[in-house]
Every structure is written in structure tokens, then in C-alpha cells.
Design a protein around this motif. Structure first.
Motif, PDB file in Angstrom:
ATOM      1  N   HIS A 170     -43.013 -18.256  32.090  1.00 41.11           N
ATOM      2  CA  HIS A 170     -42.682 -18.605  33.476  1.00 41.11           C
ATOM      3  C   HIS A 170     -41.604 -17.673  34.037  1.00 41.11           C
ATOM      4  O   HIS A 170     -41.713 -17.162  35.143  1.00 41.11           O
ATOM      5  CB  HIS A 170     -42.232 -20.072  33.516  1.00 41.11           C
ATOM      6  CG  HIS A 170     -42.250 -20.686  34.868  1.00 41.11           C
ATOM      7  ND1 HIS A 170     -41.905 -21.989  35.085  1.00 41.11           N
ATOM      8  CD2 HIS A 170     -42.563 -20.191  36.098  1.00 41.11           C
ATOM      9  CE1 HIS A 170     -42.022 -22.261  36.375  1.00 41.11           C
ATOM     10  NE2 HIS A 170     -42.399 -21.187  37.007  1.00 41.11           N
ATOM     11  N   ASP A 174     -40.683 -27.277  40.277  1.00 40.33           N
ATOM     12  CA  ASP A 174     -41.866 -26.420  40.387  1.00 40.33           C
ATOM     13  C   ASP A 174     -43.063 -27.231  39.914  1.00 40.33           C
ATOM     14  O   ASP A 174     -43.075 -27.704  38.780  1.00 40.33           O
ATOM     15  CB  ASP A 174     -41.654 -25.177  39.503  1.00 40.33           C
ATOM     16  CG  ASP A 174     -42.727 -24.109  39.680  1.00 40.33           C
ATOM     17  OD1 ASP A 174     -43.826 -24.432  40.187  1.00 40.33           O
ATOM     18  OD2 ASP A 174     -42.458 -22.949  39.309  1.00 40.33           O
ATOM     19  N   HIS A 192     -37.781 -19.570  42.413  1.00 38.50           N
ATOM     20  CA  HIS A 192     -37.644 -19.645  40.958  1.00 38.50           C
ATOM     21  C   HIS A 192     -36.188 -19.591  40.518  1.00 38.50           C
ATOM     22  O   HIS A 192     -35.787 -20.338  39.619  1.00 38.50           O
ATOM     23  CB  HIS A 192     -38.490 -18.574  40.260  1.00 38.50           C
ATOM     24  CG  HIS A 192     -39.924 -18.979  40.162  1.00 38.50           C
ATOM     25  ND1 HIS A 192     -40.837 -18.706  41.140  1.00 38.50           N
ATOM     26  CD2 HIS A 192     -40.573 -19.720  39.224  1.00 38.50           C
ATOM     27  CE1 HIS A 192     -42.007 -19.244  40.798  1.00 38.50           C
ATOM     28  NE2 HIS A 192     -41.872 -19.864  39.641  1.00 38.50           N
ATOM     29  N   HIS A 237     -48.413 -23.449  36.177  1.00 44.73           N
ATOM     30  CA  HIS A 237     -47.769 -22.572  35.183  1.00 44.73           C
ATOM     31  C   HIS A 237     -46.410 -23.136  34.714  1.00 44.73           C
ATOM     32  O   HIS A 237     -45.894 -22.717  33.692  1.00 44.73           O
ATOM     33  CB  HIS A 237     -47.635 -21.130  35.690  1.00 44.73           C
ATOM     34  CG  HIS A 237     -46.717 -20.925  36.850  1.00 44.73           C
ATOM     35  ND1 HIS A 237     -47.013 -20.082  37.914  1.00 44.73           N
ATOM     36  CD2 HIS A 237     -45.496 -21.420  37.142  1.00 44.73           C
ATOM     37  CE1 HIS A 237     -46.015 -20.083  38.768  1.00 44.73           C
ATOM     38  NE2 HIS A 237     -45.087 -20.888  38.328  1.00 44.73           N
ATOM     39  N   TRP A 292     -44.109 -27.043  45.458  1.00 42.24           N
ATOM     40  CA  TRP A 292     -42.746 -27.367  45.065  1.00 42.24           C
ATOM     41  C   TRP A 292     -42.344 -28.723  45.649  1.00 42.24           C
ATOM     42  O   TRP A 292     -42.748 -29.052  46.768  1.00 42.24           O
ATOM     43  CB  TRP A 292     -41.783 -26.311  45.620  1.00 42.24           C
ATOM     44  CG  TRP A 292     -42.078 -24.913  45.174  1.00 42.24           C
ATOM     45  CD1 TRP A 292     -42.972 -24.043  45.746  1.00 42.24           C
ATOM     46  CD2 TRP A 292     -41.506 -24.212  44.058  1.00 42.24           C
ATOM     47  NE1 TRP A 292     -42.969 -22.846  45.051  1.00 42.24           N
ATOM     48  CE2 TRP A 292     -42.073 -22.921  44.026  1.00 42.24           C
ATOM     49  CE3 TRP A 292     -40.553 -24.546  43.105  1.00 42.24           C
ATOM     50  CZ2 TRP A 292     -41.736 -21.967  43.057  1.00 42.24           C
ATOM     51  CZ3 TRP A 292     -40.214 -23.600  42.143  1.00 42.24           C
ATOM     52  CH2 TRP A 292     -40.798 -22.328  42.120  1.00 42.24           C
TER      53      TRP A 292
HETATM   54 MN   MN3 Z   1     -43.238 -21.192  38.979  1.00 42.19          MN
END
Ligand code: MN3
Length: 206
Positions: A34, A170, A88, A174, A136
């Protein structure tokens, strides 16, 4: 490349903890992909896209805000990569191996806006689980100071719309698929119970 150009590139920020620090909720394997692949690629692609454009030399936050309003066809790609890079970094800081219950000002703000921590977790969890596809879930401070929960799709981010985020989860696959496969609700529950960085949320509140 001259030094000032090299300095102008957007850097991949360091993780605030070791890759295995969030295990078992988020494994080192997940963080390795990630952070080391997904996040790193957003940053690398962004630097390639902004080279030689008016975005070069701006801060990441400035690029997010400006590209969100830019109608040029190339701007959407710049926005997606810049917003993902920003989101992120904010996400890594939204987590800590020492998650638990909020204290101080953020505890009071949660109580005032949601009733109590359990009610907040229920509402945030429903939003995170209910976000269709990639996106998100955010805890955001409104203009009136009240806290609300928002979700955004794909790369979208509250800072593109003048919002003040305090925390983010998140919910792209993934973020949890290697550890939880399709069980997003289990991941979100563990995330809320064990990983929330309430000190970071409080810092953003001030
Ligand atoms: Mn992500």
C-alpha cells in the motif's frame, strides 16, 4: 537537473511507524504494497505529470486545490494522483499502533456531535462500509465547528472543497484485501477499535 528543480518535486513522506506496527489489523505485507507500491506510484506519477507545467514547484496541497478547479483535460489526472498522494499521507497519520479511545478536546467534540464514541463508531462504520466501490471515509470539522462524517469516491478529498478533515479511513480494496479479502466490515470495525490516532484528530481540530 538543477538543484532547484530537484527540490521542487513532491517527495514520498516517510511512514510514521514501522511497516509491521499496525499488525494484526493491517499486516506488514499490506503496508508494504500500500505504501511502497500504491502510495509511491501516485507520487512518482504526479511528479511526471507536473513536470514543465504551472503545477511544478507548488506544494502538494496547492496542487490538489488548484487541479480540482482546473478544466484542462490533463488536470483530472494531476488531481487524481495529487489527491491520492495527499490522502495517503493523511491516512498513515490517522492511524497508530496505540489506538483506543479519544481524550481531551476531541473526546468532547465527538460527544457533542455524535452523542458518544459508540455512536460515532457506528455512524463512521456504516459510512465506510457503505461507500460503493473505491473511496474514503472522513471525520470532518464543519464551518460551525460541528464534526460530521463524509465519504468521497476514488481520489476525491475534502481539502478540494474547502473542508477540514480530522481523520480518514481508506476503503479502497488495496487497503484491506490481503488481510480481510471481501470482509470490509470486519476491517473497518478493527480499524475503529484498534488503530484510530485520536491525537492526530485532536491536532487537526485545533
Ligand atoms: Mn490506498
Amino acid at each position: 537537473m538543477p538543484l532547484d528543480k530537484a527540490k521542487a518535486t513532491i517527495a514520498l513522506p516517510k511512514l510514521p511507524y514501522a511497516e509491521d506496527a499496525l499488525a494484526p489489523v493491517i499486516s506488514a505485507n499490506t503496508i508494504s504494497f500500500h505504501y511502497g507500491k500504491h502510495h509511491a506510484t501516485y507520487v512518482k506519477t504526479l511528479n511526471e505529470l507536473i513536470a514543465g507545467t504551472p503545477y511544478e514547484g507548488k506544494s502538494l496541497e496547492e496542487i490538489v486545490v488548484a487541479s480540482a478547479k482546473d478544466k484542462d483535460a490533463a488536470a483530472k489526472k494531476i488531481f487524481n494522483n495529487a489527491a491520492q498522494a495527499w490522502n495517503h499521507d493523511f491516512y498513515w497519520h490517522s492511524m497508530t499502533p496505540k489506538g483506543g479511545a479519544p481524550a481531551g478536546k476531541i473526546k468532547d467534540a465527538i460527544a457533542k456531535s455524535f452523542g458518544d464514541l459508540a455512536a460515532f463508531k457506528k455512524q463512521f462504520g456504516q459510512a465506510a462500509v457503505g461507500q460503493f466501490g473505491s473511496g474514503w471515509a472522513w471525520l470532518v470539522k464543519g464551518k460551525d465547528g460541528a464534526l460530521t462524517i463524509e465519504t468521497t469516491s476514488n481520489a476525491d478529498t475534502p481539502i478540494a472543497h474547502g473542508g477540514t478533515p480530522l481523520l480518514v479511513a481508506d476503503v479502497w480494496e488495496h487497503a484491506y484485501y490481503l488481510d480481510y479479502q471481501n470482509r470490509r466490515p470486519d476491517h473497518v470495525t478493527a480499524w475503529l477499535d484498534k488503530l484510530v490516532n485520536w491525537s492526530f484528530a485532536e491536532k487537526n481540530l485545533n
